[in-house]
Design a protein around this motif. Structure first.
Motif, PDB file in Angstrom:
ATOM      1  N   LYS A 153       0.826  -1.205   0.000  1.00  0.00           N
ATOM      2  CA  LYS A 153       0.000   0.000   0.000  1.00  0.00           C
ATOM      3  C   LYS A 153       0.865   1.262   0.000  1.00  0.00           C
ATOM      4  CE  LYS A 153      -2.240   1.456   3.708  1.00  0.00           C
ATOM      5  NZ  LYS A 153      -3.279   1.624   4.752  1.00  0.00           N
ATOM      6  N   VAL A 154       1.938   1.251   0.771  1.00  0.00           N
ATOM      7  CA  VAL A 154       2.850   2.404   0.770  1.00  0.00           C
ATOM      8  C   VAL A 154       3.381   2.640  -0.646  1.00  0.00           C
ATOM      9  CG1 VAL A 154       5.076   3.259   1.593  1.00  0.00           C
ATOM     10  CG2 VAL A 154       3.473   2.200   3.199  1.00  0.00           C
ATOM     11  N   CYS A 155       3.708   1.556  -1.332  1.00  0.00           N
ATOM     12  CA  CYS A 155       4.175   1.692  -2.719  1.00  0.00           C
ATOM     13  C   CYS A 155       3.073   2.248  -3.610  1.00  0.00           C
ATOM     14  CB  CYS A 155       4.643   0.333  -3.246  1.00  0.00           C
ATOM     15  SG  CYS A 155       6.091  -0.338  -2.389  1.00  0.00           S
ATOM     16  N   ALA A 156       1.816   1.861  -3.330  1.00  0.00           N
ATOM     17  CA  ALA A 156       0.695   2.385  -4.111  1.00  0.00           C
ATOM     18  C   ALA A 156       0.542   3.888  -3.899  1.00  0.00           C
ATOM     19  CB  ALA A 156      -0.589   1.651  -3.726  1.00  0.00           C
ATOM     20  N   ILE A 157       0.725   4.340  -2.659  1.00  0.00           N
ATOM     21  CA  ILE A 157       0.658   5.778  -2.370  1.00  0.00           C
ATOM     22  C   ILE A 157       1.775   6.517  -3.113  1.00  0.00           C
ATOM     23  CG2 ILE A 157       0.904   7.510  -0.542  1.00  0.00           C
ATOM     24  CD1 ILE A 157      -0.409   5.475   1.362  1.00  0.00           C
ATOM     25  N   GLN A 158       2.971   5.936  -3.071  1.00  0.00           N
ATOM     26  CA  GLN A 158       4.098   6.550  -3.789  1.00  0.00           C
ATOM     27  C   GLN A 158       3.831   6.581  -5.288  1.00  0.00           C
ATOM     28  OE1 GLN A 158       7.180   3.940  -2.356  1.00  0.00           O
ATOM     29  NE2 GLN A 158       7.738   5.294  -0.668  1.00  0.00           N
ATOM     30  N   LEU A 159       3.198   5.537  -5.800  1.00  0.00           N
ATOM     31  CA  LEU A 159       2.856   5.500  -7.219  1.00  0.00           C
ATOM     32  C   LEU A 159       1.911   6.640  -7.578  1.00  0.00           C
ATOM     33  CD1 LEU A 159       2.982   3.968  -9.951  1.00  0.00           C
ATOM     34  CD2 LEU A 159       1.020   2.629  -9.154  1.00  0.00           C
ATOM     35  N   SER A 160       0.907   6.876  -6.730  1.00  0.00           N
ATOM     36  CA  SER A 160      -0.041   7.962  -6.980  1.00  0.00           C
ATOM     37  C   SER A 160       0.653   9.314  -6.917  1.00  0.00           C
ATOM     38  CB  SER A 160      -1.179   7.906  -5.954  1.00  0.00           C
ATOM     39  OG  SER A 160      -1.882   6.690  -6.050  1.00  0.00           O
ATOM     40  N   GLN A 161       1.537   9.485  -5.937  1.00  0.00           N
ATOM     41  CA  GLN A 161       2.264  10.752  -5.813  1.00  0.00           C
ATOM     42  C   GLN A 161       3.172  10.983  -7.013  1.00  0.00           C
ATOM     43  OE1 GLN A 161       4.101  10.241  -1.950  1.00  0.00           O
ATOM     44  NE2 GLN A 161       2.373  11.173  -0.873  1.00  0.00           N
ATOM     45  N   GLN A 162       3.804   9.911  -7.488  1.00  0.00           N
ATOM     46  CA  GLN A 162       4.663  10.031  -8.672  1.00  0.00           C
ATOM     47  C   GLN A 162       3.840  10.379  -9.903  1.00  0.00           C
ATOM     48  OE1 GLN A 162       7.717  10.476  -7.845  1.00  0.00           O
ATOM     49  NE2 GLN A 162       8.816   8.648  -8.499  1.00  0.00           N
ATOM     50  N   ALA A 163       2.647   9.783 -10.003  1.00  0.00           N
ATOM     51  CA  ALA A 163       1.788  10.065 -11.152  1.00  0.00           C
ATOM     52  C   ALA A 163       1.362  11.528 -11.164  1.00  0.00           C
ATOM     53  CB  ALA A 163       0.564   9.150 -11.115  1.00  0.00           C
ATOM     54  N   GLU A 164       1.012  12.053  -9.964  1.00  0.00           N
ATOM     55  CA  GLU A 164       0.609  13.457  -9.880  1.00  0.00           C
ATOM     56  C   GLU A 164       1.763  14.395 -10.234  1.00  0.00           C
ATOM     57  OE1 GLU A 164      -1.007  14.337  -6.084  1.00  0.00           O
ATOM     58  OE2 GLU A 164      -2.708  12.973  -6.273  1.00  0.00           O
ATOM     59  N   ALA A 165       2.969  14.006  -9.850  1.00  0.00           N
ATOM     60  CA  ALA A 165       4.133  14.859 -10.095  1.00  0.00           C
ATOM     61  C   ALA A 165       4.759  14.616 -11.468  1.00  0.00           C
ATOM     62  CB  ALA A 165       5.181  14.620  -9.007  1.00  0.00           C
ATOM     63  N   GLY A 166       4.219  13.641 -12.202  1.00  0.00           N
ATOM     64  CA  GLY A 166       4.778  13.333 -13.511  1.00  0.00           C
ATOM     65  C   GLY A 166       6.107  12.619 -13.435  1.00  0.00           C
ATOM     66  N   GLY A 167       6.369  11.940 -12.319  1.00  0.00           N
ATOM     67  CA  GLY A 167       7.641  11.254 -12.134  1.00  0.00           C
ATOM     68  C   GLY A 167       7.615   9.825 -12.634  1.00  0.00           C
ATOM     69  N   ASP A 168       8.723   9.128 -12.441  1.00  0.00           N
ATOM     70  CA  ASP A 168       8.866   7.739 -12.873  1.00  0.00           C
ATOM     71  C   ASP A 168       8.021   6.836 -11.986  1.00  0.00           C
ATOM     72  OD1 ASP A 168       9.655   5.372 -13.974  1.00  0.00           O
ATOM     73  OD2 ASP A 168      11.601   5.317 -12.959  1.00  0.00           O
ATOM     74  N   PRO A 213       7.782   2.105  -8.112  1.00  0.00           N
ATOM     75  CA  PRO A 213       6.680   1.764  -7.212  1.00  0.00           C
ATOM     76  C   PRO A 213       5.789   0.650  -7.761  1.00  0.00           C
ATOM     77  CG  PRO A 213       6.912   4.136  -7.374  1.00  0.00           C
ATOM     78  CD  PRO A 213       7.825   3.546  -8.397  1.00  0.00           C
ATOM     79  N   ARG A 214       5.573   0.626  -9.076  1.00  0.00           N
ATOM     80  CA  ARG A 214       4.706  -0.405  -9.654  1.00  0.00           C
ATOM     81  C   ARG A 214       5.344  -1.792  -9.498  1.00  0.00           C
ATOM     82  NH1 ARG A 214       4.183   1.677 -14.309  1.00  0.00           N
ATOM     83  NH2 ARG A 214       2.193   2.734 -13.924  1.00  0.00           N
ATOM     84  N   ALA A 215       6.637  -1.869  -9.746  1.00  0.00           N
ATOM     85  CA  ALA A 215       7.336  -3.158  -9.589  1.00  0.00           C
ATOM     86  C   ALA A 215       7.333  -3.595  -8.133  1.00  0.00           C
ATOM     87  CB  ALA A 215       8.768  -3.049 -10.110  1.00  0.00           C
ATOM     88  N   ALA A 216       7.486  -2.631  -7.222  1.00  0.00           N
ATOM     89  CA  ALA A 216       7.492  -2.953  -5.794  1.00  0.00           C
ATOM     90  C   ALA A 216       6.150  -3.493  -5.340  1.00  0.00           C
ATOM     91  CB  ALA A 216       7.876  -1.724  -4.983  1.00  0.00           C
ATOM     92  N   ILE A 217       5.059  -2.963  -5.892  1.00  0.00           N
ATOM     93  CA  ILE A 217       3.739  -3.487  -5.549  1.00  0.00           C
ATOM     94  C   ILE A 217       3.665  -4.971  -5.900  1.00  0.00           C
ATOM     95  CG2 ILE A 217       1.278  -3.407  -6.142  1.00  0.00           C
ATOM     96  CD1 ILE A 217       1.575  -0.384  -6.495  1.00  0.00           C
ATOM     97  N   GLY A 218       4.082  -5.316  -7.099  1.00  0.00           N
ATOM     98  CA  GLY A 218       4.071  -6.721  -7.507  1.00  0.00           C
ATOM     99  C   GLY A 218       4.933  -7.588  -6.614  1.00  0.00           C
TER     100      GLY A 218
END
Length: 534
Positions: free
Chosen positions: A306-321, A325-330
């Motif tokens: 879930k922490v990785c999912a939050i980071q993924l959302s934050q990265q998406a909002e900031a336009g980052g890589d 985070p997606r690989a870490a979720i898996g």
């Protein structure tokens, strides 16, 4: 939108803390580490941890007063396990356009001031060894034993309160995965884990409630993993506990152990995870917690996801890589799936004289097999309230080693073994088992549980046994109180294995150090390892 603006305003103000002149002590350069709920500024000898002005459901730092309160809570709680690191709470001030730590002007935020340490001192960054893991297990065990159980009328630890944060993991994860280019496999894993969580909760509800009644719910650290443990002067200090949500801190102590053992296994240190768990149980005696260990391990792996999912959302909002985070979720979903699995439990007992190497054999095996070692020396003393390494006086020994005490000890070992097998854990009962009437109930238990059964028989020449017993007794660092007189009495009274028992026996020459690969091959390859007659 207002929350985003508050955080944006805070972030803009905190940019000033990247200037070495913002600090009241010498600073050459400032480094910043950003997590999903904090910013940490590494400046000179100190680290300043500032809470981000976020509100994420499980944490709310959206106001200045909340951030101050939780800074003070962080200081109070972390001084329990890492007092040398946590110094004080300091204001962040602004006078006109100048932002400083503890300067003049208005207070715009607060920071926890910590003593800085080398990043290579973190458990997540250094090579681990067995002695360090033993010290860590003992430190955590003593910490848990020192805590006061949650009041009976508190909501903490109620089964529904345990389940709620587990279910809270699935929403953010599902939202993060929907829309992914290749979400189907991960979404399927997530659905299976959600179903498993519900099913296991229904089966364990009574045990969760019993754990609460028995005092297992305590004000723990809440976030105990390798990245939050630093080794200073050879001793582990556990920092960065959960201060922002009491329900995530007032938890079953075994949930804390689930996180750390899961984390060690995730790092490829499965042997040390098993070593940690066994040593923790030896100190606390909380074998009953194993019934819910895997349940909590799955939860902890999903928290990481879930922490990785939050980071993924934050990265998406900031336009980052977003690839990391997606690989870490898996990765963490796969780990949770592994933790949810069960293996067929096995029952091992030892049969051997004092000094023959039973305990050393157990220590070796428990790092290479998923087994819980039950030492008669430790469990006997626990029954009578005697510390593990305490050498009893003559009058205490008469009670501790009477025939009645020995019978009571073997009954307790049998009870523990039965409970552990029922919880899906293999067991090694480490005792002399010199009499047939001591061994027979364990064979009967294996037959009742329909699990593989083996008798491990470590052997060494009598002269070697006498030398070992003398040396161990003189050293005084082991739970065993057997001296040379005890060994001579055992030699006179030991009852050999029967022909039936020898079907399950594995004889091991322990005069010289054992080769674990050879021992494991013999255990796995032994033909007569079943409890039914052929």
């Amino acid at each position: 939108m207002a929350e985003h603006k508050v955080e944006a305003d805070q972030s803009q103000a905190l940019e000033a803390l990247l200037d070495p002149a913002a600090y009241p002590h010498p600073v050459d350069r400032v480094e910043r580490v950003i997590t999903h709920i904090s910013q940490v500024f590494l400046a000179g000898e100190f680290a300043y941890k500032v809470k981000r002005a976020v509100s994420l459901g499980f944490v709310d730092f959206s106001t200045l007063m909340r951030r101050r309160f939780y800074c003070e809570e962080e200081l109070r709680l972390n001084r329990r396990l890492a007092r040398p690191l946590y110094l004080d709470v300091v204001p962040i001030t602004r006078l006109e356009d100048r932002v400083q730590i503890a300067g003049a002007g208005d207070v715009i935020d607060y920071a926890v001031r910590m003593r800085r340490f080398p990043q290579e001192s973190l458990l997540s960054a250094r090579k681990l060894d067995g002695q360090l893991i033993d010290r860590l297990a003992e430190r955590v065990a003593q910490f848990h034993l020192s805590l006061t159980p949650a009041p009976p009328d508190s909501p903490y630890g109620e089964p529904d309160a345990v389940l709620a944060p587990m279910l809270d993991n699935f929403g953010p994860l599902r939202r993060a995965l929907v829309g992914d280019a290749e979400p189907q496999d991960l979404l399927l894993q997530l659905t299976r884990l959600e179903r498993w969580t519900h099913n296991r909760f229904r089966r364990l509800r009574g045990q969760l409630e019993a754990r609460r009644r028995e005092g297992a719910i305590r004000e723990c650290h809440g976030d105990m993993h390798r990245g939050n443990i630093v080794v200073i002067d050879g001793e582990p200090l556990i920092f960065d506990c959960i201060e922002f949500n009491a329900s995530l801190r007032w938890i079953d102590t075994i949930s804390e152990i689930a996180f750390l053992t899961m984390d060690l296994a995730e790092a490829g240190e499965q042997a040390l995870a098993r070593r940690f768990l066994n040593r923790y149980l030896e100190v606390t005696g909380d074998h009953g917690g194993l019934a819910v260990l895997r349940f909590y391990q799955v939860y902890r792996a999903l928290v990481r996801a879930k922490v990785c999912a939050i980071q993924l959302s934050q990265q998406a909002e900031a336009g980052g890589d977003q690839a990391g985070p997606r690989a870490a979720i898996g990765h963490y979903l796969a780990l949770a799936r592994t933790c949810s699995g069960r293996h067929r439990p096995q029952l091992f007992i030892t049969h051997g004289l004092s000094g023959s190497g039973k305990t050393g054999l157990g220590h070796l095996l428990r790092e290479h097999l998923p087994i819980i070692q039950l030492r008669s020396d430790i469990e006997r003393k626990r029954l009578f309230g005697v510390p593990e390494q305490h050498r009893p006086q003559a009058h205490q020994s008469q009670q501790l080693y009477s025939a009645q005490a020995t019978e009571r000890t073997y009954r307790r070992l049998l009870e523990l073994a039965d409970n552990l097998l029922g919880s899906g854990f293999s067991v090694l009962v480490d005792a002399t088992f010199l009499r047939r009437d001591q061994r027979a109930p364990f064979l009967a238990l294996a037959q009742q549980r329909r699990c593989p059964y083996r008798i491990l028989v470590p052997e060494a020449p009598i002269a070697v046994l006498r030398e070992r017993v003398r040396a161990r007794y003189a050293d005084g660092q082991d739970a065993s109180d057997a001296d040379i007189d005890v060994l001579e009495l055992q030699l006179a009274r030991a009852e050999p294995l029967t022909a039936e028992e020898r079907r399950f026996a594995l004889f091991l020459d322990t005069e010289h150090p054992l080769q674990i690969e050879s021992v494991l091959a013999r255990i796995v390859g032994k033909e007569c390892n079943q409890t039914h007659s052929e």
